[in-house]
Write a protein that holds these residues in place. Structure first.
Motif, PDB file in Angstrom:
ATOM      1  N   ASP A  15      -5.314  -5.922  -6.434  1.00 17.34           N
ATOM      2  CA  ASP A  15      -5.376  -7.205  -7.007  1.00 17.34           C
ATOM      3  C   ASP A  15      -4.423  -8.008  -6.099  1.00 17.34           C
ATOM      4  O   ASP A  15      -4.111  -7.716  -4.829  1.00 17.34           O
ATOM      5  CB  ASP A  15      -4.573  -7.276  -8.336  1.00 17.34           C
ATOM      6  CG  ASP A  15      -3.178  -6.915  -8.330  1.00 17.34           C
ATOM      7  OD1 ASP A  15      -2.373  -6.663  -7.371  1.00 17.34           O
ATOM      8  OD2 ASP A  15      -2.708  -6.586  -9.543  1.00 17.34           O
ATOM      9  N   ASN A  16      -4.298  -9.298  -6.483  1.00 22.14           N
ATOM     10  CA  ASN A  16      -3.826 -10.424  -5.568  1.00 22.14           C
ATOM     11  C   ASN A  16      -2.000 -10.145  -5.232  1.00 22.14           C
ATOM     12  O   ASN A  16      -1.540 -10.334  -4.245  1.00 22.14           O
ATOM     13  CB  ASN A  16      -3.733 -11.624  -5.932  1.00 22.14           C
ATOM     14  CG  ASN A  16      -5.322 -12.111  -6.035  1.00 22.14           C
ATOM     15  OD1 ASN A  16      -6.240 -11.846  -5.324  1.00 22.14           O
ATOM     16  ND2 ASN A  16      -5.522 -13.112  -6.970  1.00 22.14           N
ATOM     17  N   SER A  17      -1.732  -9.149  -5.945  1.00 18.18           N
ATOM     18  CA  SER A  17      -0.164  -8.884  -5.763  1.00 18.18           C
ATOM     19  C   SER A  17      -0.095  -7.434  -5.119  1.00 18.18           C
ATOM     20  O   SER A  17       1.023  -6.896  -4.970  1.00 18.18           O
ATOM     21  CB  SER A  17       0.377  -8.597  -7.413  1.00 18.18           C
ATOM     22  OG  SER A  17       0.597  -9.887  -7.929  1.00 18.18           O
ATOM     23  N   ASN A  18      -1.312  -6.964  -4.547  1.00 17.04           N
ATOM     24  CA  ASN A  18      -1.243  -5.769  -3.885  1.00 17.04           C
ATOM     25  C   ASN A  18      -0.960  -4.577  -4.825  1.00 17.04           C
ATOM     26  O   ASN A  18      -0.446  -3.574  -4.088  1.00 17.04           O
ATOM     27  CB  ASN A  18      -0.331  -5.644  -2.745  1.00 17.04           C
ATOM     28  CG  ASN A  18      -1.070  -6.689  -1.489  1.00 17.04           C
ATOM     29  OD1 ASN A  18      -2.358  -6.659  -1.461  1.00 17.04           O
ATOM     30  ND2 ASN A  18      -0.291  -7.041  -0.578  1.00 17.04           N
ATOM     31  N   ARG A  19      -1.322  -4.419  -5.963  1.00 18.81           N
ATOM     32  CA  ARG A  19      -1.233  -3.601  -6.766  1.00 18.81           C
ATOM     33  C   ARG A  19      -2.413  -2.660  -6.674  1.00 18.81           C
ATOM     34  O   ARG A  19      -3.441  -3.104  -6.962  1.00 18.81           O
ATOM     35  CB  ARG A  19      -0.839  -3.643  -8.386  1.00 18.81           C
ATOM     36  CG  ARG A  19       0.677  -4.374  -8.376  1.00 18.81           C
ATOM     37  CD  ARG A  19       1.103  -4.551  -9.699  1.00 18.81           C
ATOM     38  NE  ARG A  19       0.218  -5.737 -10.239  1.00 18.81           N
ATOM     39  CZ  ARG A  19       0.578  -6.617 -10.779  1.00 18.81           C
ATOM     40  NH1 ARG A  19       1.801  -6.922 -11.114  1.00 18.81           N
ATOM     41  NH2 ARG A  19      -0.213  -7.559 -11.293  1.00 18.81           N
ATOM     42  N   LEU A  20      -2.447  -1.523  -6.528  1.00 23.76           N
ATOM     43  CA  LEU A  20      -3.760  -0.642  -6.385  1.00 23.76           C
ATOM     44  C   LEU A  20      -3.908   0.010  -7.779  1.00 23.76           C
ATOM     45  O   LEU A  20      -3.301   0.894  -8.396  1.00 23.76           O
ATOM     46  CB  LEU A  20      -3.860   0.179  -5.205  1.00 23.76           C
ATOM     47  CG  LEU A  20      -4.875   1.332  -5.044  1.00 23.76           C
ATOM     48  CD1 LEU A  20      -6.003   0.244  -4.646  1.00 23.76           C
ATOM     49  CD2 LEU A  20      -4.516   2.237  -4.039  1.00 23.76           C
ATOM     50  N   GLY A  21      -5.158  -0.192  -8.318  1.00 17.38           N
ATOM     51  CA  GLY A  21      -5.545   0.773  -9.426  1.00 17.38           C
ATOM     52  C   GLY A  21      -6.744   1.637  -8.777  1.00 17.38           C
ATOM     53  O   GLY A  21      -7.452   1.486  -8.207  1.00 17.38           O
ATOM     54  N   ILE A  22      -6.533   2.795  -9.396  1.00 18.79           N
ATOM     55  CA  ILE A  22      -7.166   4.219  -9.260  1.00 18.79           C
ATOM     56  C   ILE A  22      -7.841   4.509 -10.236  1.00 18.79           C
ATOM     57  O   ILE A  22      -6.974   4.992 -11.326  1.00 18.79           O
ATOM     58  CB  ILE A  22      -6.440   5.143  -8.196  1.00 18.79           C
ATOM     59  CG1 ILE A  22      -5.880   4.541  -7.072  1.00 18.79           C
ATOM     60  CG2 ILE A  22      -7.413   6.245  -7.851  1.00 18.79           C
ATOM     61  CD1 ILE A  22      -4.827   5.500  -6.287  1.00 18.79           C
ATOM     62  N   ILE A  23      -9.263   4.690 -10.393  1.00 23.80           N
ATOM     63  CA  ILE A  23      -9.660   4.905 -11.684  1.00 23.80           C
ATOM     64  C   ILE A  23     -10.774   6.151 -11.437  1.00 23.80           C
ATOM     65  O   ILE A  23     -11.478   5.800 -10.684  1.00 23.80           O
ATOM     66  CB  ILE A  23     -10.499   3.843 -12.340  1.00 23.80           C
ATOM     67  CG1 ILE A  23      -9.369   2.571 -12.786  1.00 23.80           C
ATOM     68  CG2 ILE A  23     -11.304   4.133 -13.660  1.00 23.80           C
ATOM     69  CD1 ILE A  23     -10.044   1.203 -12.642  1.00 23.80           C
ATOM     70  N   ILE A  24     -10.581   7.156 -12.090  1.00 23.01           N
ATOM     71  CA  ILE A  24     -11.273   8.488 -11.773  1.00 23.01           C
ATOM     72  C   ILE A  24     -11.975   8.563 -13.121  1.00 23.01           C
ATOM     73  O   ILE A  24     -11.482   9.102 -14.022  1.00 23.01           O
ATOM     74  CB  ILE A  24     -10.551   9.504 -11.231  1.00 23.01           C
ATOM     75  CG1 ILE A  24      -9.622   9.032 -10.017  1.00 23.01           C
ATOM     76  CG2 ILE A  24     -11.514  10.917 -11.036  1.00 23.01           C
ATOM     77  CD1 ILE A  24      -8.803  10.224  -9.517  1.00 23.01           C
TER      78      ILE A  24
END
Length: 108
Positions: A69-78
């Motif tokens: 996202d724009n806040s550099n939070r990474l979502g990893i969805i497996i």
């Protein structure tokens, strides 16, 4: 399995002499700057797939999605073969795993 996935994500390659290639090195290998770099996300996704196939073969999955996202939070969805998903949040600034649902039974 959730804890094993997180450990694999955070583990730096070379930490275990018996398995020198084990680990994705999310904190040290991957840096996310102010601009989204698709090559970094593609490389990370390929690493996750390779590492899970090699070191966590008991975790069967059909898709791995990465969202920065724009806040550099990474979502990893497996997404699993059973219709659920492991959802992991990673804050790239603090380099910490954020609280996330460990296993979502509903389809995404």
């Amino acid at each position: 399995n959730y804890i094993l996935i997180i450990r694999l994500l955070l583990l730096d390659p070379g930490k275990y002499q018996s398995h020198p290639t084990m680990g994705i090195g999310l904190r040290t290998k991957y840096r996310f700057g102010s601009n989204k770099n698709d090559n970094i996300l593609q490389s990370l996704q390929a690493d996750i797939k390779e590492q899970m196939s090699k070191f966590l073969p008991q975790v069967s999955y059909k898709n791995i999605e990465l969202v920065l996202d724009n806040s550099n939070r990474l979502g990893i969805i497996i997404e699993t073969d059973e219709g659920g998903a492991y959802v992991i949040g990673y804050d790239t600034e603090t380099q910490g795993i954020e609280a996330a649902a460990s296993y979502v039974l509903d389809n995404l």
